[in-house]
Motif scaffolding. Structure first.
Motif, PDB file in Angstrom:
ATOM      1  N   LEU A   1     -47.278 -12.592  19.734  1.00 49.96           N
ATOM      2  CA  LEU A   1     -46.547 -13.438  20.665  1.00 49.96           C
ATOM      3  C   LEU A   1     -45.061 -13.199  20.485  1.00 49.96           C
ATOM      4  O   LEU A   1     -44.588 -12.987  19.368  1.00 49.96           O
ATOM      5  N   GLY A   2     -44.335 -13.204  21.597  1.00 51.53           N
ATOM      6  CA  GLY A   2     -42.903 -12.996  21.527  1.00 51.53           C
ATOM      7  C   GLY A   2     -42.167 -14.112  22.228  1.00 51.53           C
ATOM      8  O   GLY A   2     -42.587 -14.587  23.289  1.00 51.53           O
ATOM      9  N   GLY A   3     -41.053 -14.563  21.627  1.00 54.11           N
ATOM     10  CA  GLY A   3     -40.246 -15.588  22.254  1.00 54.11           C
ATOM     11  C   GLY A   3     -39.416 -16.335  21.234  1.00 54.11           C
ATOM     12  O   GLY A   3     -39.357 -15.970  20.050  1.00 54.11           O
ATOM     13  N   SER A   4     -38.811 -17.412  21.701  1.00 60.16           N
ATOM     14  CA  SER A   4     -37.895 -18.172  20.843  1.00 60.16           C
ATOM     15  C   SER A   4     -38.232 -19.651  20.765  1.00 60.16           C
ATOM     16  O   SER A   4     -37.626 -20.383  19.981  1.00 60.16           O
TER      17      SER A   4
ATOM     18  N   ALA B   1     -52.010 -16.119  17.060  1.00 61.72           N
ATOM     19  CA  ALA B   1     -51.416 -14.791  16.905  1.00 61.72           C
ATOM     20  C   ALA B   1     -51.541 -14.234  15.498  1.00 61.72           C
ATOM     21  O   ALA B   1     -51.692 -14.966  14.515  1.00 61.72           O
ATOM     22  N   ASP B   2     -51.431 -12.920  15.416  1.00 60.88           N
ATOM     23  CA  ASP B   2     -51.327 -12.214  14.148  1.00 60.88           C
ATOM     24  C   ASP B   2     -49.872 -11.923  13.803  1.00 60.88           C
ATOM     25  O   ASP B   2     -49.549 -11.677  12.636  1.00 60.88           O
ATOM     26  N   HIS B   3     -49.007 -11.935  14.827  1.00 61.14           N
ATOM     27  CA  HIS B   3     -47.617 -11.540  14.645  1.00 61.14           C
ATOM     28  C   HIS B   3     -46.766 -12.322  15.628  1.00 61.14           C
ATOM     29  O   HIS B   3     -47.154 -12.538  16.773  1.00 61.14           O
ATOM     30  N   LEU B   4     -45.579 -12.711  15.192  1.00 61.78           N
ATOM     31  CA  LEU B   4     -44.605 -13.362  16.059  1.00 61.78           C
ATOM     32  C   LEU B   4     -43.334 -12.527  16.065  1.00 61.78           C
ATOM     33  O   LEU B   4     -42.726 -12.305  15.010  1.00 61.78           O
ATOM     34  N   ASN B   5     -42.933 -12.085  17.262  1.00 65.28           N
ATOM     35  CA  ASN B   5     -41.640 -11.428  17.409  1.00 65.28           C
ATOM     36  C   ASN B   5     -40.645 -12.468  17.895  1.00 65.28           C
ATOM     37  O   ASN B   5     -40.812 -13.050  18.968  1.00 65.28           O
TER      38      ASN B   5
ATOM     39  N   THR C   1     -49.673 -15.666   6.470  1.00 65.61           N
ATOM     40  CA  THR C   1     -50.668 -14.915   7.241  1.00 65.61           C
ATOM     41  C   THR C   1     -50.195 -14.606   8.661  1.00 65.61           C
ATOM     42  O   THR C   1     -50.914 -13.950   9.412  1.00 65.61           O
ATOM     43  N   LEU C   2     -49.025 -15.080   9.016  1.00 64.15           N
ATOM     44  CA  LEU C   2     -48.461 -14.812  10.346  1.00 64.15           C
ATOM     45  C   LEU C   2     -47.228 -13.931  10.155  1.00 64.15           C
ATOM     46  O   LEU C   2     -46.168 -14.399   9.767  1.00 64.15           O
ATOM     47  N   GLU C   3     -47.400 -12.667  10.422  1.00 62.84           N
ATOM     48  CA  GLU C   3     -46.307 -11.707  10.241  1.00 62.84           C
ATOM     49  C   GLU C   3     -45.218 -11.956  11.284  1.00 62.84           C
ATOM     50  O   GLU C   3     -45.508 -12.378  12.405  1.00 62.84           O
ATOM     51  N   THR C   4     -43.966 -11.669  10.923  1.00 67.98           N
ATOM     52  CA  THR C   4     -42.846 -11.893  11.838  1.00 67.98           C
ATOM     53  C   THR C   4     -41.980 -10.639  11.943  1.00 67.98           C
ATOM     54  O   THR C   4     -41.906  -9.817  11.026  1.00 67.98           O
ATOM     55  N   SER C   5     -41.322 -10.525  13.094  1.00 66.22           N
ATOM     56  CA  SER C   5     -40.290  -9.509  13.285  1.00 66.22           C
ATOM     57  C   SER C   5     -39.210 -10.110  14.172  1.00 66.22           C
ATOM     58  O   SER C   5     -39.386 -11.176  14.769  1.00 66.22           O
ATOM     59  N   TYR C   6     -38.096  -9.404  14.241  1.00 63.31           N
ATOM     60  CA  TYR C   6     -36.940  -9.870  15.012  1.00 63.31           C
ATOM     61  C   TYR C   6     -36.515  -8.757  15.958  1.00 63.31           C
ATOM     62  O   TYR C   6     -36.405  -7.593  15.554  1.00 63.31           O
ATOM     63  N   LEU C   7     -36.279  -9.112  17.221  1.00 60.66           N
ATOM     64  CA  LEU C   7     -35.824  -8.140  18.221  1.00 60.66           C
ATOM     65  C   LEU C   7     -34.311  -8.040  18.172  1.00 60.66           C
ATOM     66  O   LEU C   7     -33.607  -9.034  18.364  1.00 60.66           O
TER      67      LEU C   7
END
Length: 327
Positions: A180-183, A196-200, A228-234
């Motif tokens: 999932l992506g957002g703020s 989700a498995d990942h949050l951007n 368990t919820l991986e994160t990244s930053y755009l």
């Protein structure tokens, strides 16, 4: 699935003919793959976005482009950042991304969000609705898409969507990852904690400490370990061995938006687009991303290089610089 270093291609205005456009996209994806990026992303839009260009500038349809990239690369994961939920029936989306997974040999990631670009909806005839409408639709869609990706056959009768024993064959695996992506600290982060498995995370860098705290709260509310919820930053990267060159590009870019970077106070800068831009030499950018993003508790980076990513060597330089930060 792990997304530690992703490369997003949001810009297809390369000063080339249409015939040369997709080969330039392929070249970037291959360069990213060779340089240590683990995921290549395209946007799911029909028009170019404000802040990058004008609506009539080139924009490829996401999943057709990703299918082409699947045939042109070998190892790199492939995803939209992010799929606009409003543009596709969720069962069809599950079929689409699963087919991409089969075609790519198990490299697809479903990146998804609520959708936000009203002009596209108006022009193409998709219902836009209110902010609340779009998140209600996303929540329902995830209750269909997630089980279909897991090999289940959901029957679902919601306010927005209905499916009956929806089958999704063939599949290579039952754990195709969902990003999932957002703020949005309540709705987006809440759905990420559940599905989700990942949050951007898409925000100004100064907001990251608050965003990470909010994500932990959403995980606690549903009893999920945030680890368990991986994160990244755009992040928007302007990197060159000539730091003065890219700093001038930033000033010119912001100037076209009516922003005089030299006149901004620290507080004003934190509220401006400059706060999500990382600019300078490779060492400058690496230090900014380490201290302002990774040290705040974010796991990984997704970068775009709007100005020069299509120039041979630019993506390789970024990968060589940033892969050690997230390895």
């Amino acid at each position: 699935m792990t997304i530690r270093l992703g490369y997003q291609m949001p810009n297809f205005s390369y000063g080339k003919s249409v015939r040369e456009l997709f080969p330039t996209v392929v070249a970037q994806a291959r360069e990213a793959e060779a340089a240590g990026f683990d995921t290549a992303f395209v946007m799911d839009h029909f028009y170019q976005l404000p802040g990058i260009g004008t609506p009539e500038e080139p924009m490829l349809e996401a999943y057709t482009a990703l299918g082409g990239l699947a045939a042109s690369t070998e190892r790199i994961q492939l995803s939209a950042l992010v799929t606009g939920n409003t543009y596709r029936n969720p069962a069809l989306l599950a079929k689409t991304v699963t087919t991409l997974d089969v075609v790519s040999g198990g490299r697809a990631v479903l990146g998804i969000g609520a959708g936000w670009f009203e002009l596209e909806h108006q022009s193409y005839g998709f219902e836009f609705g209110t902010f609340t409408d779009r998140f209600e639709r996303l929540e329902e869609a995830l209750q269909i898409v997630r089980p279909m990706l897991r090999g289940e056959r959901p029957t679902f009768h919601g306010k927005r969507y209905q499916v009956e024993n929806a089958m999704n064959e063939p599949r290579l695996r039952d754990d195709l990852p969902i990003l999932l992506g957002g703020s949005g600290e309540k709705k987006t982060f809440g759905l990420a904690a559940r599905f989700a498995d990942h949050l951007n995370i898409i925000c100004n860098a100064s907001e990251l400490p608050r965003k990470i705290d909010a994500l932990r709260e959403r995980c606690a509310e549903v009893g999920r370990d945030p680890q368990t919820l991986e994160t990244s930053y755009l992040c928007f990267v302007m990197m060159d061995e000539d730091g003065d060159l890219v700093r001038k590009q930033q000033r010119d870019y912001l100037g076209r938006m009516g922003i005089d970077l030299s006149a901004l106070s620290q507080a004003e800068r934190a509220q401006s687009p400059a706060d999500r831009q990382f600019v300078g030499t490779p060492d400058d950018v690496a230090e900014q991303l380490r201290t302002r993003v990774l040290d705040q508790g974010v796991d990984g980076l997704v970068i775009n290089m709007v100005f020069n990513g299509h120039e041979p060597g630019a993506v390789e330089l970024a990968g060589r610089t940033l892969a050690p930060l997230v390895g």
